[in-house]
Each structure stands twice: as C-alpha cells, then as structure tokens.
Design a protein around this motif. Structure first.
Motif, mmCIF file in Angstrom:
data_model
loop_
_atom_site.group_PDB
_atom_site.id
_atom_site.type_symbol
_atom_site.label_atom_id
_atom_site.label_comp_id
_atom_site.label_asym_id
_atom_site.label_seq_id
_atom_site.Cartn_x
_atom_site.Cartn_y
_atom_site.Cartn_z
ATOM 1 N N GLN A 1 -10.733 -7.424 -0.766
ATOM 2 C CA GLN A 1 -12.202 -7.340 -0.707
ATOM 3 C C GLN A 1 -12.824 -6.844 -2.022
ATOM 4 O OE1 GLN A 1 -13.902 -8.576 1.665
ATOM 5 N NE2 GLN A 1 -12.234 -8.934 3.095
ATOM 6 N N LYS B 1 -0.419 8.229 -10.665
ATOM 7 C CA LYS B 1 -1.802 7.771 -10.614
ATOM 8 C C LYS B 1 -2.139 7.035 -11.904
ATOM 9 C CE LYS B 1 -5.113 11.045 -12.387
ATOM 10 N NZ LYS B 1 -5.873 12.261 -12.192
ATOM 11 N N SER B 2 -2.829 5.948 -11.739
ATOM 12 C CA SER B 2 -3.261 5.102 -12.846
ATOM 13 C C SER B 2 -2.115 4.342 -13.512
ATOM 14 C CB SER B 2 -4.037 5.889 -13.897
ATOM 15 O OG SER B 2 -3.135 6.557 -14.752
ATOM 16 N N MET C 1 -4.201 -1.332 -8.548
ATOM 17 C CA MET C 1 -4.239 -2.248 -7.411
ATOM 18 C C MET C 1 -5.489 -3.114 -7.401
ATOM 19 S SD MET C 1 -3.311 -1.321 -3.605
ATOM 20 C CE MET C 1 -3.101 -2.543 -2.354
ATOM 21 N N ASN D 1 -13.590 -4.500 -3.623
ATOM 22 C CA ASN D 1 -13.917 -3.070 -3.651
ATOM 23 C C ASN D 1 -14.489 -2.601 -4.977
ATOM 24 O OD1 ASN D 1 -13.093 -2.855 -1.042
ATOM 25 N ND2 ASN D 1 -11.103 -1.967 -1.508
ATOM 26 N N LEU D 2 -15.352 -3.415 -5.566
ATOM 27 C CA LEU D 2 -16.082 -2.939 -6.747
ATOM 28 C C LEU D 2 -17.094 -1.898 -6.280
ATOM 29 C CD1 LEU D 2 -16.679 -6.282 -8.649
ATOM 30 C CD2 LEU D 2 -14.980 -4.526 -9.112
ATOM 31 N N ARG E 1 -10.832 -4.046 -14.149
ATOM 32 C CA ARG E 1 -10.930 -2.607 -13.872
ATOM 33 C C ARG E 1 -9.541 -1.985 -13.740
ATOM 34 N NH1 ARG E 1 -13.917 -0.622 -8.466
ATOM 35 N NH2 ARG E 1 -12.092 -1.574 -7.500
ATOM 36 N N ASN F 1 1.648 2.493 -3.791
ATOM 37 C CA ASN F 1 0.754 3.411 -4.511
ATOM 38 C C ASN F 1 0.178 4.495 -3.609
ATOM 39 O OD1 ASN F 1 -1.085 1.933 -3.121
ATOM 40 N ND2 ASN F 1 -2.455 1.600 -4.845
ATOM 41 N N ARG F 2 0.866 4.702 -2.488
ATOM 42 C CA ARG F 2 0.575 5.854 -1.630
ATOM 43 C C ARG F 2 -0.791 5.787 -0.962
ATOM 44 N NH1 ARG F 2 4.480 8.876 0.670
ATOM 45 N NH2 ARG F 2 3.647 10.872 1.329
ATOM 46 N N LEU F 3 -1.327 4.571 -0.795
ATOM 47 C CA LEU F 3 -2.519 4.464 0.040
ATOM 48 C C LEU F 3 -2.100 4.652 1.492
ATOM 49 C CD1 LEU F 3 -4.614 1.534 -1.487
ATOM 50 C CD2 LEU F 3 -5.095 3.962 -1.563
ATOM 51 N N PHE G 1 -7.651 -5.460 -4.685
ATOM 52 C CA PHE G 1 -7.780 -5.600 -3.235
ATOM 53 C C PHE G 1 -8.315 -6.983 -2.852
ATOM 54 C CE2 PHE G 1 -8.341 -1.165 -4.325
ATOM 55 C CZ PHE G 1 -7.630 -0.485 -3.366
ATOM 56 N N LEU H 1 -6.925 0.792 -16.948
ATOM 57 C CA LEU H 1 -6.127 2.021 -16.839
ATOM 58 C C LEU H 1 -4.784 1.857 -17.543
ATOM 59 C CD1 LEU H 1 -7.022 2.410 -13.114
ATOM 60 C CD2 LEU H 1 -7.671 4.051 -14.861
ATOM 61 N N ARG I 1 0.814 -1.219 0.000
ATOM 62 C CA ARG I 1 0.000 0.000 0.000
ATOM 63 C C ARG I 1 0.849 1.270 0.000
ATOM 64 N NH1 ARG I 1 -5.312 -0.438 1.864
ATOM 65 N NH2 ARG I 1 -5.026 1.338 3.224
ATOM 66 N N GLY J 1 -12.854 5.026 -14.460
ATOM 67 C CA GLY J 1 -11.481 5.512 -14.326
ATOM 68 C C GLY J 1 -10.934 6.082 -15.629
#
Lengths: 258, 245
Positions: B88, B79-80, B84, B90-91, B152, B51-53, B86, B156, B48, B104
């Motif tokens: 879960q 960005k893009s 990533m 995360n749709l 998804r 990508n700077r989460l 996940f 990108l 994480r 996106g």
C-alpha cells in the motif's frame, strides 16, 4: 450553509422586532440604546463577554494540554499506564458539571484548609479548573480516536525508515491525527463556552450572571434572556468561522490517501 | 558469499492459527529471492519477520549477524539496514515527496539536511521521477507513489531490501514501470527478498524462488527448474493458474 446561518439570525431578529411593535408583551425598552438606562443595561450585559471569553479560553487551553497528557498513557504497552488513562476518563466523564463546580468551589477549599494550605479559590479559577478538568476527559478521548484513526501502515513505514516510537508519533502520526482532531476539538471549545454559563451560580460576573442581575432589577426576563442567547450565538458563530478558516489552512478537508 | 539472512526453523502464531510452520531460509549477499504462493500462505508474514514488524514465536532469525529479539539494541542495529517497500506504499500523506525521502536519513541516521536532500534527489532521479519532488504524494499516480516509496527506502542506503507485493495494488499499466525500477536495483547488486505474483519478474530477476503454502516452504529452486520441473502437485496447480491467466 454560511448564508443559511445569516438568514436564520435575521429572521429571528425580525420576528422579535415585529413582536415588540404589534403587541405590548415585549418591553425592549430595557435594552434600548437610545435611552440612558437602556444603554447602561446593554453596556452592563455586554461587559460580560470579557469574562466569558477569558474563562473559556483558559479552560480550553488547559483542557487541550491536560487531554493530551491523559491520552498518551493510553497508547502505552504498560497495563498500569493504560489503566490510569481509562480510570481518569471514565471517572471524570461521569461527573456532571454543576456538582463538580460546587465540589471545587465549596469543597476543595475545605480540603486545602485541613491540609494547612492557604489557597483560595475564587469564582473565576473555580470555574476554570472545573471546566478544564471536566472537558479534559473528552479531549483525551478525541486525541485517542484521532491517533487511532491513522493507519497501521503509517506506523510501520515510520519504523522501517528507522524512526523511534517517539519520532514516529512526533513526525508521522500526530501531525496527521491533528487534522482529524481539530474539528471535534473546536466542538469541545464551543461546548466550554456554553457550559461557562454555569459559572454564574458561583457568582462569577460573566454573561449569564449579568443577565440574571438585570432580570432581577428590571423584571424583563424575555428580552434579557433573548439578548443573552444571541450573545452566545455570536460567540459560537465566531468560533466556528475561525475553525473553518484554520481547517482550510491546515488542509483538514484534503483527502489523504491511506 | 556472505550470508546476510539466516532463518532457522521459525514458527509464528496468530492466536491458534499457525502462520509460519518451521520455516528455514538463507539469503546470501547480493542474492535476489522471490517468494510466491497463494493468499494466506505466510509469505508476507515471513518477510515482515525479517525486519521485526512481526515477532516470531519459535526458532531463530539472524540478520546481518544480529539475532532478532525484542532487545532495543538489536532493533537499533538492524534499523535502516533492512528497508521495506509495502503493497500500500504507505507514503506519509502530510509530507511532500522530498520530505518523505529525507525524514528517515535526517531523524534516524543523523545525516545533514543538505546531504539528505542531495541523496533524495539522486534516488528520485534513479526511480525516474525527479520532477515530482515537491508535490504531495496524493497528486501522484499509484506507480509513481510506489517508485517514491522505493526511493524512500533507498535513501537509508540499506543492505537488504524487502518488497511485500510491491505491484499488487497497482493498475496493470503501472506494474511495468515499478518492476523496471526493481529490476534495475537487482542488476545493481542489491540483496532483495521480494514477495510477488509477477512470475515474469521472478524469471528475470530471481536467483532463487520459494513457493509457500500453509505457512510452510514447499519448494525452493533456481527459476529454470522451478518453472519447468515443479516437484509437488500443489506448485504445479499454482503455476498452471498463475501462468495461464
């Protein structure tokens, strides 16, 4: 649930009607549409619907927008902006509606006058402003709860597909939060409709004011106030049906994963 | 080979807890790096940070030639390009599968609607679920949802893909279909960093396996040596547990 409501209303009406026939305590003649004076009274009373509805809709509309404007700074990283949100909510929420109504209707014009402004506040706008501001603190909290209820993963996913913070809010967070916000927001609308009765004390000709006026002339409080309560009941039921329909359309009860 | 990720001596704290402890890692273009280790060892945090989460507290991370800071321009430039997937999924549950895929590219990259849709359909085909394009995600199985999430990310056209335990939330039967898709991507030359407990996948796909414990990288090796000759007792114990059950 729906049919239960109808049964309750019917039962209530039936019991009132039976009272009137068996004993002399009830005097339904005051709103008997077959007599001339009764019909006039009914027309006068029901004539208050327009003002109550208009007042509530305008107040709710302002509150919904004002609430969002108040809620958004609460999500800022900036301490000052966050504090503004907190102060507004805590302060406004603490003021009872009636004193606030007096302050706006009787007090605010004095301030305007001392500032040399020629702004007059009539009963209608005094009530609209008071209801809208008072309610906006609650609306803001509803927005906050709704937005916070969207999982962190959604925000992160939005970030990883390159969306800006604003875009994430606009396309991902807010549309999902809206479905959760709508039911409590509708509750607030019902609350506004009921609280609009306070406008009667500053002389606005809405449902309650008109009921009071007939009570004074006819001296039949039981019948008139019973009708008044039923008038509000009809309004509130109509709103809750409309909200049910809207929720279904938006798919609020659809279970969302995550 | 060009170096696309260069992590130098980074540390990360959550309050007093040291989640990452002086971690160093290099990833070359096209390389597949698998990160494994027990829960709470810092694997997810490390990914994480790429990508700077999460932001790192000490050290330096360089991704595609940009040093990661809070600076907007820096975040904008990676960005893009780093995508990533996940655990879960995360749709976005309020959007259809195809809207999940096109949002996106349209909003963040400025791709035209038509092109974004073509791209989305291409990648849905690639993850083998073209027929689900117009459904809402909650009508899909877990494995299908995760494949949509992969598509998804691919829409990108990223240079680096990060996977954070992509199969950990799936039923055993669905793990294979997701791993197959990831393996397919790996064979295609995508640079990827994968956090996973799937050792079979690691053996097949990884150029390099990393074992983490307590926020530190304990071992780093090519798969053949990693599994046959673990240097530390900690890894021996870990492999015993993971491989025998």
């Amino acid at each position: 649930m729906k049919s239960f409501k109808y049964i309750l209303v019917l039962f209530f009406l039936a019991s009132l009607a039976s009272c009137s026939s068996s004993s002399g305590n009830w005097g339904w003649y005051v709103i008997d549409p077959t007599t001339k004076s009764g019909l006039a009274n009914i027309k006068f009373l029901i004539g208050g619907f327009g003002a109550t509805i208009l007042l509530s809709i305008i107040a709710a509309f302002i509150s919904i927008i004002l609430g969002l404007v108040v809620a958004l700074p609460g999500f800022s990283n900036n301490f000052f902006l966050r504090s503004l949100n907190r102060i507004y909510v805590e302060f406004i929420r603490a003021i009872p509606l009636l004193p606030m109504l007096f302050w706006v209707f009787y007090g605010l014009p004095v301030i305007f006058q001392s500032l040399g402004l020629k702004i007059e506040i009539d009963a209608f706008w005094g009530a609209v402003i008071t209801l809208a501001i008072s309610d906006s603190a609650f609306t803001a909290e509803i927005y906050r709860a709704g937005i916070q209820s969207i999982s962190r993963g959604q925000r992160e996913a939005a970030q990883t597909i390159g969306l800006s913070q604003f875009q994430a809010m606009r396309y991902i967070i807010f549309p999902q939060a809206l479905r959760r916000i709508l039911p409590p927001l509708a509750n607030q609308f019902i609350y506004i409709v009921k609280m609009s009765a306070f406008a009667s004390v500053i002389g606005m000709q809405e449902l309650t004011r008109r009921a009071n006026e007939i009570v004074v002339t006819e001296y039949r409080p039981l019948e008139i106030y019973t009708l008044l309560i039923l008038e509000y009941l009809v309004l509130v039921l109509l709103i809750s049906f409309a909200v049910r329909w809207l929720e279904k359309k938006l798919g609020s009860n659809e279970s969302n994963s995550n | 080979m060009k170096e696309v990720i260069n992590i130098k001596n980074i540390s990360k704290y959550f309050g007093k807890f040291k989640a990452l402890d002086s971690v160093n890692l290099n990833v070359l273009k096209g390389q597949k790096v698998v990160i494994c280790g027990p829960s709470g060892s810092g694997k997810s945090t490390l990914v994480r940070c790429i990508n700077r989460l999460e932001s790192h507290d000490e050290g330096e991370i360089n991704v595609l030639g940009h040093s990661l800071t809070d600076d907007r321009a820096c975040l904008e430039s990676i960005k893009s390009k780093v995508s990533m997937v996940f655990q879960q999924f995360n749709l976005f549950p309020h959007l259809t599968v195809i809207e999940n895929l096109t949002l996106g590219p349209i909003k963040a990259l400025g791709v035209s609607k038509k092109e974004a849709k073509e791209r989305a359909l291409y990648f849905l085909d690639r993850v083998k679920i073209p027929e689900q394009a117009y459904k809402k995600p909650n009508l899909l199985s877990g494995g299908q949802q995760q494949r949509v999430a992969i598509a998804r990310a691919l829409c990108l056209e990223p240079e680096i893909m990060l996977f954070d335990e992509p199969t950990s939330a799936l039923d055993p039967e669905m793990i294979a279909e997701v791993l197959e898709v990831i393996l397919d991507l790996a064979n295609d030359g995508m640079t990827m960093v994968v956090v996973t407990h799937e050792m079979g996948f690691a053996k097949k796909a990884a150029d390099k396996i990393i074992f983490m414990d307590d926020g530190k990288i304990l071992e780093e090796n090519i798969p053949s040596i990693f599994f046959k000759n673990p240097k530390t007792n900690r890894l021996k114990k870990f492999l015993d547990q993971v491989l025998n059950y």
